[in-house]
Design a protein around this motif. Structure first.
Motif, PDB file in Angstrom:
ATOM      1  N   MET A  66       1.179  -0.754   0.021  1.00  0.00           N
ATOM      2  CA  MET A  66      -0.454   0.088  -0.329  1.00  0.00           C
ATOM      3  C   MET A  66       0.743   1.427  -0.086  1.00  0.00           C
ATOM      4  O   MET A  66       0.818   2.299  -1.472  1.00  0.00           O
ATOM      5  CB  MET A  66      -1.001  -0.069   1.189  1.00  0.00           C
ATOM      6  CG  MET A  66      -2.306   0.549   1.202  1.00  0.00           C
ATOM      7  SD  MET A  66      -3.251   0.386   0.212  1.00  0.00           S
ATOM      8  CE  MET A  66      -4.416   1.777  -0.068  1.00  0.00           C
ATOM      9  N   PRO A  67       1.741   1.455   0.978  1.00  0.00           N
ATOM     10  CA  PRO A  67       2.298   2.973   0.827  1.00  0.00           C
ATOM     11  C   PRO A  67       3.510   3.055  -0.279  1.00  0.00           C
ATOM     12  O   PRO A  67       3.391   4.123  -0.994  1.00  0.00           O
ATOM     13  CB  PRO A  67       3.996   2.546   2.083  1.00  0.00           C
ATOM     14  CG  PRO A  67       2.860   1.449   2.789  1.00  0.00           C
ATOM     15  CD  PRO A  67       2.520   0.057   1.586  1.00  0.00           C
ATOM     16  N   LEU A  68       3.627   2.030  -1.235  1.00  0.00           N
ATOM     17  CA  LEU A  68       4.527   2.062  -2.399  1.00  0.00           C
ATOM     18  C   LEU A  68       3.658   2.452  -3.526  1.00  0.00           C
ATOM     19  O   LEU A  68       3.911   3.354  -4.095  1.00  0.00           O
ATOM     20  CB  LEU A  68       5.380   0.727  -2.905  1.00  0.00           C
ATOM     21  CG  LEU A  68       6.565   0.697  -2.044  1.00  0.00           C
ATOM     22  CD1 LEU A  68       6.892  -0.563  -2.399  1.00  0.00           C
ATOM     23  CD2 LEU A  68       6.938   1.441  -2.182  1.00  0.00           C
ATOM     24  N   MET A  69       2.580   1.651  -3.302  1.00  0.00           N
ATOM     25  CA  MET A  69       0.964   2.009  -4.580  1.00  0.00           C
ATOM     26  C   MET A  69       0.936   3.088  -3.921  1.00  0.00           C
ATOM     27  O   MET A  69       0.555   4.085  -5.452  1.00  0.00           O
ATOM     28  CB  MET A  69       0.485   0.349  -4.018  1.00  0.00           C
ATOM     29  CG  MET A  69       0.159  -0.297  -4.948  1.00  0.00           C
ATOM     30  SD  MET A  69      -0.735  -1.201  -5.250  1.00  0.00           S
ATOM     31  CE  MET A  69      -1.699  -1.706  -3.721  1.00  0.00           C
ATOM     32  N   ARG A  70       0.594   3.560  -2.942  1.00  0.00           N
ATOM     33  CA  ARG A  70       0.113   5.030  -2.882  1.00  0.00           C
ATOM     34  C   ARG A  70       0.616   6.890  -3.388  1.00  0.00           C
ATOM     35  O   ARG A  70       1.184   7.456  -4.467  1.00  0.00           O
ATOM     36  CB  ARG A  70      -0.331   5.054  -1.291  1.00  0.00           C
ATOM     37  CG  ARG A  70      -0.196   6.280  -0.828  1.00  0.00           C
ATOM     38  CD  ARG A  70      -0.642   6.043   0.338  1.00  0.00           C
ATOM     39  NE  ARG A  70      -1.499   5.477   0.816  1.00  0.00           N
ATOM     40  CZ  ARG A  70      -1.399   4.098   2.471  1.00  0.00           C
ATOM     41  NH1 ARG A  70      -0.434   4.408   2.957  1.00  0.00           N
ATOM     42  NH2 ARG A  70      -2.500   4.162   2.278  1.00  0.00           N
ATOM     43  N   ASN A  71       2.642   6.199  -2.960  1.00  0.00           N
ATOM     44  CA  ASN A  71       3.479   7.219  -3.293  1.00  0.00           C
ATOM     45  C   ASN A  71       3.825   6.876  -4.654  1.00  0.00           C
ATOM     46  O   ASN A  71       4.410   7.623  -5.308  1.00  0.00           O
ATOM     47  CB  ASN A  71       4.847   7.068  -2.084  1.00  0.00           C
ATOM     48  CG  ASN A  71       4.070   7.074  -0.910  1.00  0.00           C
ATOM     49  OD1 ASN A  71       3.630   7.920  -0.552  1.00  0.00           O
ATOM     50  ND2 ASN A  71       4.848   6.192   0.393  1.00  0.00           N
ATOM     51  N   ARG A 102       1.386   9.532  -6.450  1.00  0.00           N
ATOM     52  CA  ARG A 102       1.244  10.803  -5.621  1.00  0.00           C
ATOM     53  C   ARG A 102       2.870  11.514  -6.551  1.00  0.00           C
ATOM     54  O   ARG A 102       2.436  12.556  -6.932  1.00  0.00           O
ATOM     55  CB  ARG A 102       1.701  11.075  -3.930  1.00  0.00           C
ATOM     56  CG  ARG A 102       0.820  10.565  -3.009  1.00  0.00           C
ATOM     57  CD  ARG A 102       0.800  10.950  -2.568  1.00  0.00           C
ATOM     58  NE  ARG A 102      -0.382  10.592  -0.800  1.00  0.00           N
ATOM     59  CZ  ARG A 102       0.122  10.563   0.570  1.00  0.00           C
ATOM     60  NH1 ARG A 102       1.890   9.975   0.700  1.00  0.00           N
ATOM     61  NH2 ARG A 102      -0.894  10.019   1.144  1.00  0.00           N
ATOM     62  N   THR A 103       3.609  10.143  -6.790  1.00  0.00           N
ATOM     63  CA  THR A 103       4.726  11.006  -7.328  1.00  0.00           C
ATOM     64  C   THR A 103       5.025  11.141  -9.190  1.00  0.00           C
ATOM     65  O   THR A 103       5.446  11.757  -9.096  1.00  0.00           O
ATOM     66  CB  THR A 103       6.343  10.492  -6.855  1.00  0.00           C
ATOM     67  OG1 THR A 103       6.116   9.382  -5.645  1.00  0.00           O
ATOM     68  CG2 THR A 103       7.817  10.282  -7.614  1.00  0.00           C
ATOM     69  N   HIS A 104       4.051  10.346  -9.363  1.00  0.00           N
ATOM     70  CA  HIS A 104       4.092  10.738 -10.801  1.00  0.00           C
ATOM     71  C   HIS A 104       2.918  11.179 -11.700  1.00  0.00           C
ATOM     72  O   HIS A 104       3.047  10.800 -12.741  1.00  0.00           O
ATOM     73  CB  HIS A 104       4.410   8.972 -11.569  1.00  0.00           C
ATOM     74  CG  HIS A 104       5.754   8.435 -10.809  1.00  0.00           C
ATOM     75  ND1 HIS A 104       6.950   8.906 -11.707  1.00  0.00           N
ATOM     76  CD2 HIS A 104       6.393   7.843  -9.972  1.00  0.00           C
ATOM     77  CE1 HIS A 104       8.301   8.314 -10.863  1.00  0.00           C
ATOM     78  NE2 HIS A 104       7.332   7.429 -10.094  1.00  0.00           N
ATOM     79  N   THR A 105       2.226  11.628 -10.701  1.00  0.00           N
ATOM     80  CA  THR A 105       0.880  12.794 -11.164  1.00  0.00           C
ATOM     81  C   THR A 105       1.222  13.687 -10.645  1.00  0.00           C
ATOM     82  O   THR A 105       1.833  14.105  -9.054  1.00  0.00           O
ATOM     83  CB  THR A 105      -0.139  12.023 -10.992  1.00  0.00           C
ATOM     84  OG1 THR A 105      -0.486  11.792  -9.587  1.00  0.00           O
ATOM     85  CG2 THR A 105      -0.084  10.608 -11.131  1.00  0.00           C
ATOM     86  N   ARG A 106       0.668  14.629 -11.106  1.00  0.00           N
ATOM     87  CA  ARG A 106       0.777  16.325 -10.819  1.00  0.00           C
ATOM     88  C   ARG A 106      -0.370  16.792  -9.910  1.00  0.00           C
ATOM     89  O   ARG A 106      -0.407  17.045  -9.476  1.00  0.00           O
ATOM     90  CB  ARG A 106       0.722  17.840 -11.761  1.00  0.00           C
ATOM     91  CG  ARG A 106       2.464  17.342 -12.435  1.00  0.00           C
ATOM     92  CD  ARG A 106       2.366  17.661 -13.746  1.00  0.00           C
ATOM     93  NE  ARG A 106       2.840  18.068 -14.297  1.00  0.00           N
ATOM     94  CZ  ARG A 106       3.955  17.244 -14.691  1.00  0.00           C
ATOM     95  NH1 ARG A 106       3.455  15.799 -14.765  1.00  0.00           N
ATOM     96  NH2 ARG A 106       4.954  16.674 -15.297  1.00  0.00           N
TER      97      ARG A 106
END
Ligand code: ATP
Ligand code: PAU
Ligand code: K
Length: 249
Positions: free
Chosen positions: A147-152, A155-159
């Protein structure tokens, strides 16, 4: 007293047991070596003699933590090490040393508790599944983003995906289609976890019919426990295996 540590990629889970190993004295989750020392110093005076730990960090990071603990508490430290076979479980990796030690210990703990075939699912930074047959043969497993990696990654690759933790936990009160960004992302990622779990259950059934136990562990196990009512949620499964791999003698 015994200090037990599970050093994951994001957090260190720690607990202190009484010398007879039966009674829990204190426990916590911290995000750095320093925070661990602060937590331990903040406890009522601890009479630490022995420390056992498992780490999936680099050897350098693990060695640095071990030195800190020896300097701070004078403990004798025992680190879980890879093994081809232990407590009736046979490591299924081509190179047994490459299998993550947290997975290995969770498997030892699960097989010990189940005394039969088991599916072990660990919901941490990464999400892992491991299958162990009734004779102790590890069939192998799967690793995917938790979950933490999917969500991050989103967050990281969309604006335009930005939200705080409180909004995230509120969004998970239901699984209806999301009507705002936080609901859409949190529910979407949770459904990916659930889809993975259901696929693992199918795979386990294809090997063993109904004759296996399911173990859930890791910080996000609660996100899926509802869809596997028969599963045993064992938050300290890695610690169960750690005690087996690092006995006090
Ligand atoms: N009490 C808690 N402390 C820390 N994380 C928690 C807690 N409860 C739930 N979580 C969630 O659990 C996840 C982290 O899981 P966990 O602590 O098992 O693994 P980790 O140390 O990040 O990774 P690893 O898989 O490498 O052990 C995060 O998504 C976090 O939000
Ligand atoms: C998969 C993780 C990150 C889960 O914590 C850990 O077990 C690990 O770093 N494993 C090494 C790679 C492997 O198990 O194949
Ligand atoms: K873990």
């Amino acid at each position: 007293m015994i200090l037990e540590l599970d050093c994951g990629n994001s957090f260190i889970k720690w607990r202190v047991l009484h010398a007879d190993a039966a009674r829990l004295v204190a426990e916590g989750v911290v995000d750095s070596d320093q925070a661990l020392l602060d937590s331990l110093h903040g406890c009522d005076p601890l009479n630490l003699k022995y420390c056992r730990l498992v780490s999936v960090r680099t050897n350098e990071e693990t060695d640095a933590l071990v030195s800190l603990l020896i300097d701070a508490f004078g403990v004798t430290v025992s680190c879980a090490a890879p093994a081809r076979e232990m407590s009736g479980v046979r490591n299924g990796y081509e190179d047994y040393q490459r299998l993550g030690l947290d997975r290995w210990l969770a498997m030892l703990g699960a097989f010990h508790l189940a005394s039969g075939a088991c599916l072990v699912l660990d919901f941490g930074t990464a999400l892992t599944a491991d299958l162990i047959a009734a004779d102790g043969e590890h069939l192998g497993g799967f690793i995917c983003p938790g979950m933490p990696l999917m969500r991050n990654q989103l967050r990281t690759h969309t604006r335009r995906i930005r939200y705080d933790d409180l909004a995230a936990s509120r969004a998970l009160e239901s699984f209806e289609p999301g009507r705002n960004t936080v609901e859409a992302v949190e529910r979407g990622c949770s459904l990916m976890l659930r889809g993975f779990v259901l696929t693992q259950l199918e795979l386990a059934r294809s090997y063993w019919g109904q004759d296996f136990s399911v173990f859930l562990t890791g910080g996000d196990a609660g996100l899926v426990s509802g869809i596997v009512p028969e599963a045993r949620v064992v938050p300290d499964l890695v610690f169960v295996g750690l005690a087996m791999a690092c006995p006090l003698s």
